[in-house]
Design a protein around this motif. Sequence first.
Motif, PDB file in Angstrom:
ATOM      1  N   ALA C 267      -8.995 -12.376  -9.129  1.00 42.68           N
ATOM      2  CA  ALA C 267      -7.898 -11.541  -9.615  1.00 42.68           C
ATOM      3  C   ALA C 267      -7.935 -10.170  -8.955  1.00 42.68           C
ATOM      4  O   ALA C 267      -6.899  -9.632  -8.559  1.00 42.68           O
ATOM      5  CB  ALA C 267      -7.985 -11.404 -11.129  1.00 42.68           C
ATOM      6  N   GLY C 268      -9.124  -9.595  -8.823  1.00 43.59           N
ATOM      7  CA  GLY C 268      -9.263  -8.254  -8.256  1.00 43.59           C
ATOM      8  C   GLY C 268      -8.771  -8.215  -6.818  1.00 43.59           C
ATOM      9  O   GLY C 268      -8.020  -7.321  -6.420  1.00 43.59           O
ATOM     10  N   MET C 269      -9.172  -9.226  -6.051  1.00 45.50           N
ATOM     11  CA  MET C 269      -8.767  -9.282  -4.659  1.00 45.50           C
ATOM     12  C   MET C 269      -7.247  -9.435  -4.563  1.00 45.50           C
ATOM     13  O   MET C 269      -6.591  -8.791  -3.749  1.00 45.50           O
ATOM     14  CB  MET C 269      -9.454 -10.486  -4.037  1.00 45.50           C
ATOM     15  N   ASN C 270      -6.706 -10.260  -5.421  1.00 50.83           N
ATOM     16  CA  ASN C 270      -5.273 -10.539  -5.390  1.00 50.83           C
ATOM     17  C   ASN C 270      -4.461  -9.282  -5.716  1.00 50.83           C
ATOM     18  O   ASN C 270      -3.521  -8.923  -5.001  1.00 50.83           O
ATOM     19  CB  ASN C 270      -4.980 -11.642  -6.409  1.00 50.83           C
ATOM     20  N   ILE C 271      -4.847  -8.599  -6.779  1.00 48.98           N
ATOM     21  CA  ILE C 271      -4.098  -7.400  -7.182  1.00 48.98           C
ATOM     22  C   ILE C 271      -4.208  -6.331  -6.110  1.00 48.98           C
ATOM     23  O   ILE C 271      -3.218  -5.700  -5.721  1.00 48.98           O
ATOM     24  CB  ILE C 271      -4.605  -6.893  -8.550  1.00 48.98           C
ATOM     25  N   THR C 272      -5.418  -6.128  -5.597  1.00 45.85           N
ATOM     26  CA  THR C 272      -5.606  -5.099  -4.573  1.00 45.85           C
ATOM     27  C   THR C 272      -4.747  -5.395  -3.349  1.00 45.85           C
ATOM     28  O   THR C 272      -4.036  -4.519  -2.844  1.00 45.85           O
ATOM     29  CB  THR C 272      -7.093  -5.026  -4.158  1.00 45.85           C
ATOM     30  N   THR C 273      -4.798  -6.639  -2.886  1.00 43.60           N
ATOM     31  CA  THR C 273      -4.015  -6.989  -1.700  1.00 43.60           C
ATOM     32  C   THR C 273      -2.525  -6.798  -1.953  1.00 43.60           C
ATOM     33  O   THR C 273      -1.795  -6.276  -1.106  1.00 43.60           O
ATOM     34  CB  THR C 273      -4.259  -8.461  -1.313  1.00 43.60           C
ATOM     35  N   THR C 274      -2.074  -7.218  -3.136  1.00 40.82           N
ATOM     36  CA  THR C 274      -0.653  -7.094  -3.450  1.00 40.82           C
ATOM     37  C   THR C 274      -0.206  -5.640  -3.353  1.00 40.82           C
ATOM     38  O   THR C 274       0.817  -5.327  -2.740  1.00 40.82           O
ATOM     39  CB  THR C 274      -0.385  -7.629  -4.866  1.00 40.82           C
ATOM     40  N   VAL C 275      -0.986  -4.759  -3.950  1.00 37.90           N
ATOM     41  CA  VAL C 275      -0.580  -3.356  -3.977  1.00 37.90           C
ATOM     42  C   VAL C 275      -0.657  -2.742  -2.578  1.00 37.90           C
ATOM     43  O   VAL C 275       0.209  -1.969  -2.176  1.00 37.90           O
ATOM     44  CB  VAL C 275      -1.436  -2.560  -4.978  1.00 37.90           C
TER      45      VAL C 275
END
Lengths: 237, 263, 628
Positions: C267-275
């Motif tokens: 989840a952390g990787m996904n949110i960071t990449t999205t932003v």
Amino acid sequence: METPTQSEVSGGKRLVSAIAFLVLGVAVVSTVGFTLHSVSADSQKKSYATVNGTADVNGATLKHAFVSESVFPDDATARANHVNRTNTHPWPFYTEEHLVLPAHSLVTMTLKVYDGGEKLNTNYFAKVLGTVDNTMLVDGQQVSSLAPDAVQHTFTIHGLPTSTQDSLFVNIPLPKMSDAEMEKNGFHTVVFSFVTGGAGEYVWNCEYPCGDGTYAKFGAVMGQNGYMSGKVSVVNG
Amino acid sequence: MADHIEQQLAPTPGERTAIFFKRTDVVRTSLLFIFWTAVFVVLGVVFYPKWMPLVMSTELKSAEAIMVWFTVISAPIAGLVLAITSNAFLNMHRGDTPPPDGPAVRTNGPVVAVWTITSLLFALVAIIWGLTEMNGQAVAAARDAKSAITVEVTGSQWLWTFNYPAQGIETHELNLPVGVPVVFDVKSADVNHSFWPVQLGVKVDANAQVTTVIHTTPTKIGAIDVKCAELCGLYHAYMETNGAVMSKDDFNAWVTAQGGHNA
Amino acid sequence: MSTLDMTSTHSRPVPHPKRSLITRLHMGTGVVVGIIFAALAYYALKSSLLTYTDKVADPLTPHTDNIVLLGSMFAWSIGFLVGIGAFIGPWRWMIGKDLTDEEILYMAGDGQGIKRYFKYCTDHKVVGIQYLVGVMTLLGVGGTMAMMIRTNLARPGGHFVTATVYNSLVGLHGITMIIAMIIVATGPFGNYIMPIMIGAYDMAFPRLNALSWWVLFTAIPVLCSAWFLGGIPTGWTAYAPLSVQAGPGMNAFVATIIIFAVSTAVAGMNITTTVVAMRTKGMKWNRVPIFVIGSTISVALAIPAFPTFMLAMVQTGLDRTFNTGFFDANMGGSGWLYANLFWIMGHPEVYVILIPGVAALMEIVPVFVRKPLFSYNAAIMGFAGIAGLSVLVWAHHMYIAGWAPSLNGPFMVTTEMISIPTGLLFLVLIGTLWRGKPWMKLPMLSVFAFIWDFLIGGITGIYLSDVPADGYLHGSMYVTAHFHFTLMGAALTGAIGGLAYWYPKMTGRMLNERAGYISFWFVQIGFNVLFLGMFMAGAEGQPRRVMDYAAVFAHSNMISTIGAYGVGIGMIILLWAVIHSWTKGTIAPMNPWGAKTLEWTVPYPVPLTNFDELPVITSDPYGYGKGK
């Protein structure tokens, strides 16, 4: 600025729904609580000491109460000795968990112990503490301590010393049986007496690291109520 | 009110200050500031001395002083935050439509700077205070090393035992002579415990195979409670014992009664 | 990226992909396959380890019970993911193919109504709702346990439950709440709202998004199984060697953390990449809504933090199964090693919890005060400063552990320094409030509660960070009260504010206001009474995590228990409001609060790809107010 459209549910219905939900919520939480309470309480059958006559201790005349316990290495050994018991786990256990003792009395406790043993983690528990004269009778012989590697379990009563109730601390090391004696269902009889103060709630447990554990020889049996631990209630009247 | 004042024509800095302190919201916030600051000062001065146990050592005394004084020092900051917040709360706008827009203030350089520097100073006070206390305790421990009595403390599931090597006794009660520095050598026979003689205000974990050390000097005669402050399994709650700080004579008498010898 | 092709198709019904396995898999098949996997692992391990089950005197014999239980738990988790279809995509890639466009659209849950919430659904809005329901369930379970704890502690010698049950309640309440609080804001709002806020069609990795939720989901039954395996005696900190010594229930804890760590990493990787990668045109870094900044900093902080906890749990698991002795001083290991690993995760983790809650409130204040956020830059400096310092303070949990006393000074310095960026967060909030007329709606109320609670939590934190005071307070109820003020009083209050604020966008309806107010006052007054009592008990000298206490603590504990029941009643009312308003609340307009962030420009239900055409941003979303 847009304003929200009105709800289709009337205020009265909402209130009923909310109150019903609140009651339901409290009921669910209480049910969980009382289920846990009763699950815990099930294993707390009380064993009452019987008062028989009086005894003189240090010049004072006290009621004399008697209570007995046994310690078995597992329920099979218990059944072999005519003590009917079925445990969830193949662990050693004390037969009585919740002792109820009279206040301001001399309590004489008789323990029949059937288990083998190893070495204590803390040698201090090999001493007899908190009994009259700090001694006990092992098969009729008076002793004040055991060798730390000859102990099978201990019977140790703790309270919260800072509580307003009287403090009660008793430690009885129980002599181990050799393997050969265990084969023959042999046992030691340990008798000791201690004086109770006023009414109060205490706990007892075994301080010998039993149960083939993964650390400090302290097995799962030592981490759960019911086998090697229990309660002591001292009551008036 | 505020909007009305804003519309006046360019006042001089002195006038601006005077106007600022006449604004209703500023006056109200100032009063609230005094109120909240007083609340926190009273809280600090009353709460801890009332609720903490009898101070029986220099260590507990310094812990209590930190709690009282840090509350008092932080009272103006807490007071300011709460004054502005409660002023806004009292200024609330009700209803189903949003309030009129407020002033479009995006930031205020001097305010941010003063705030940051103030909190830095506050942190420095706390740090320097703490380091000074720690240093004082370390110096005292080194000074008293020779005259101190040693108590070897062993935590085991679930009992404390105390070994007084110089006196040759082993007990499950912690008795100490008043005014004599004491060194606790703490270890564990099994899992982690934490040795906490409450009224002495010190604490150290008991670990297997390692000895941890704390020092203190009991300053008052009275009862002490010894507790375990690290969850250690089933009967963690009952890993408590009692003890006392007693006069030197009483202590010697107790040692003799336990079968020990007085050093 | 194929999601982009879906822009024009979201409105028309799409035929289900023919003969695709994907259409037949859902939560039910996941559970079935998970149970099958677990049973297979159980019997396979049990029979292959039979040779060890004799009670051999050798202390290095593997502990077969623990191996079997741990193996079965991981098998359940993997089996569930297989059964719900999580690995269909990777499998296609492996054999050189990919999902068809129809399958991708199906996986996004297009046109499937309520069923998609029980499927491996890649739509970030579905994942957001899944997280919201998951979080509320966890909070409910953890809260129920808290009521049991307080009931047991209502009076000295209470013994409402036994010590075994009490210790399990303490540990499982702790870990349940920690898991719930880590995902409480970034789960529901980070997934549902944040991609819309930055003007994206979806998250950067929609399939990983679904994976993060369903991996977390598999951890919940594992954690619950601890109850049926004899509970855990260690508290949520699971200190070794107590955790190595503990009974079979501890395996559930170990497995839960390992599974949960996988979920947070994904989840952390996904949110960071999205932003970082998917902000819409014109959304420069200084125009990003502050909630997005806060959530991103929070998850970015979690990415390095949780692996250490996972590692510590892997080692605990190995100690418990193969006697590796990592944490056993008698075998050359060290309990301090565990404590270090744990707190290297543990201290950043409290800020992982706190920051999104504060950031949500910072999003709320400008809207309800109708003023720009005061000093956007200070807010970012505050978050960044906290995140940076938080990795350097872990050993303040070990001042009295006896490990490296000479490091107490340096760790005290870093810890006290955190009060500076934390002060900036307060400045941003009060600066925005200053000269404003707050619109007293539910979300705004949370801001006031937050400031009070976090102030108390912050000031008491200053004493605890001071070594001599910590020597007295460490391990006492005082610490428990302090961190509940920060984690519950601040972070949970922030998340509840966020829920009230974004509820209209997530459900299409307004959260019942009257119930919200009643709940708010019950919770806040109850909470303050509860932990005021606990501050007293701690100052008096009551240790944490005790099932019984001396009579001197009777008053303070009774106060705490009364407060706790108040919180419980308030939370039930809030739960009613959330459930009732979801279907029966007043229909919400598109932008009920008059806010300027992008999520309020899309209708409800939010279209599958959020925007027909991506918006172009020309300013930050805080352009409220008149004059300069």
